[in-house]
Design an enzyme around this catalytic site. Structure first.
Site, PDB file in Angstrom:
ATOM      1  N   CYS A 189       0.829  -1.207   0.000  1.00 13.66           N
ATOM      2  CA  CYS A 189       0.000   0.000   0.000  1.00 13.66           C
ATOM      3  C   CYS A 189       0.863   1.257   0.000  1.00 13.66           C
ATOM      4  O   CYS A 189       0.938   1.983   1.009  1.00 13.66           O
ATOM      5  CB  CYS A 189      -0.952   0.007   1.185  1.00 13.66           C
ATOM      6  SG  CYS A 189      -2.248   1.263   1.033  1.00 13.66           S
ATOM      7  N   CYS A 368      -5.645   2.616  -5.033  1.00 13.48           N
ATOM      8  CA  CYS A 368      -5.147   3.199  -3.793  1.00 13.48           C
ATOM      9  C   CYS A 368      -6.075   4.343  -3.383  1.00 13.48           C
ATOM     10  O   CYS A 368      -5.986   5.443  -3.945  1.00 13.48           O
ATOM     11  CB  CYS A 368      -3.718   3.720  -3.996  1.00 13.48           C
ATOM     12  SG  CYS A 368      -2.956   4.327  -2.473  1.00 13.48           S
TER      13      CYS A 368
END
Length: 440
Positions: A189, A368
């Site tokens: 991430c 994201c």
């Protein structure tokens, strides 16, 4: 359709009574072995459990708990609770598979075997590697000691051991430097390091303390974000909110007692700078596990499982696939990427089993949700070429409350109730519908 698996027990000469120590080493055999019960591993195991018999499918995973890690950022910001991120692994593992609560320590790809930490051996016909990447806090001198000291001001959202201390550090922040880092390594991430920066900045504004705090984002990357459309939006946010961004700047040492952080200039490594801090949020370097990175047959030079980026099949061993963060595919390492890879690996594995041509390709899709405050989010979606690959029929490089609610409330439900049951392959179908079939 598949040959049944079998267990062979190698007996020792004697069994000591009244001992809890395991003294029987087992050899297990199966059609498909999935190593790793994280996001990608569980999603794929769930799919396979509908096709294979329980004796044909083994999941190798040592953990008691399974975490939905994308929520760690919100836990760090005081928005969600730790309990919202965690479920018991046993409640998620499909019933129609054999779960070995153990971990891999050695892969022999030429013999199709995996050895485990408890001394067992697993023989497989097909192997799925889904072991993810792990935070390496110990690689930065002084970091582990500082994280254990609640008065140091050092914190990190990247571990369940440390994430609950982030918000208390934010609450104590009244003046000085608040520094946020991005390491010189691949990370899971990659948007999260700046998400917690934006949340902290927004918190300081809401508490009336922003003018006394200098907010700094130090990233090892040459850009703030890899996709230009979203990078432009983020640079604008940083300028408007007076967040100082330093690229090619890498954390190399932490002194929690003195509250000092040492950074190197990656373009001029001999140049070091020491910055005082009141808050230091650290994203540690990350790598695959030792069992993966040390196996040269399995990995590339960087220590990632070497796969064809389109098919997720190993480049040298056609009976091996990888999914998620441990693979060498150059996509952004996110749960959304693992979701998009799941059906690709599943269908391609079935084709290999039948000696057929691989039917599906992975385009590098990753998502994201870039949380930029307590009610704002930019939903970044993109492919291998770093081109936007947006699901909704409007530009997503704009801060929206709707995207924040999607991140906070909707995506976790999809994760637990669809993806962990093998029923979610990413939003590609919804993208086509919303774009009237004109979007790939």
């Amino acid at each position: 359709m598949f040959a049944r698996c079998y267990n062979k027990i190698s007996h020792l000469n004697s069994i000591r009574p009244f001992s809890s120590t395991k003294i029987l080493n087992e050899t297990h055999s199966c059609k498909v072995l999935v190593v790793g019960g994280g996001t990608g591993g569980l999603a794929l195991t769930a799919k396979l459990s509908r096709t294979l018999n329980k004796s044909n499918l083994i999941l190798l995973e040592p953990s008691n708990d399974h975490y939905y890690q994308p929520l760690f950022t919100l836990v760090g910001g005081g928005i969600e609770k730790m309990k919202d991120t965690r479920k018991y692994e046993e409640d998620l593992v499909p019933k129609n598979c054999t779960w070995l609560k153990d971990k891999a320590v050695d892969f022999n790809l030429k013999k199709n075997t995996v050895n485990t930490a408890l001394g067992d051996k697993i023989e497989y016909d097909y192997l799925i590697v889904a072991t993810g990447i792990i935070p390496r806090y110990e690689l930065i001198p002084g970091l582990v000691e500082s994280l254990k000291n609640p008065e140091s001001g050092v914190c990190s959202i990247y571990s369940p051991n440390y994430v609950e201390n982030v918000f208390p550090v934010m609450q104590k922040l009244n003046s000085g430097n608040a520094i946020f880092t991005f390491p010189n390594s691949p990370v899971k991430c990659p948007g999260a390091p700046q998400k917690i920066c934006y949340i902290t900045e927004d918190y300081l504004r809401k508490e009336g303390k922003r003018t006394n705090v200098n907010v700094i984002y130090n990233t090892s990357l040459p850009v703030i974000f890899g996709v230009k459309r979203y990078a432009d939006a983020l640079w604008k946010i940083c300028k408007e909110r007076d967040i100082n961004v330093n690229t090619r700047t890498n954390l190399v040492r932490v002194n929690g007692e003195k509250k000092e952080a040492t950074f190197e200039n990656l373009d001029k490594p001999e140049e070091k700078s020491i910055l005082p801090f009141s808050m230091l949020h650290v994203v540690p370097p990350m790598s695959t596990t030792e069992a993966i990175s040390s196996n040269k047959d399995l990995t590339n030079a960087a220590g990632f499982v070497e796969v064809d980026k389109s098919t997720m099949q190993h480049v040298r061993f056609p009976n091996i696939f990888a999914i998620g963060d441990c693979s060498s595919s150059p996509n952004s390492k996110t749960a959304a990427a693992a979701a998009a890879q799941t059906n690709v690996v599943f269908e391609n594995l079935k084709a290999v089993m039948k000696n057929q041509k691989l039917p599906l390709t992975y385009d590098g899709y990753a998502s994201c949700p870039l949380v930029t405050g307590y009610d704002k989010c930019i939903l970044a979606e993109f492919d291998y070429e770093l081109n936007p690959l947006e699901t909704f029929p409007f530009r997503q490089d704009v801060e929206r409350t709707s995207m924040f609610l999607l991140k906070k409330d909707v995506i976790p439900v999809i994760y637990w109730n669809l993806m962990m049951k093998g029923l979610w392959n990413g939003p590609a179908l919804f993208r086509k519908i919303m774009h009237l079939g004109l979007h790939k």
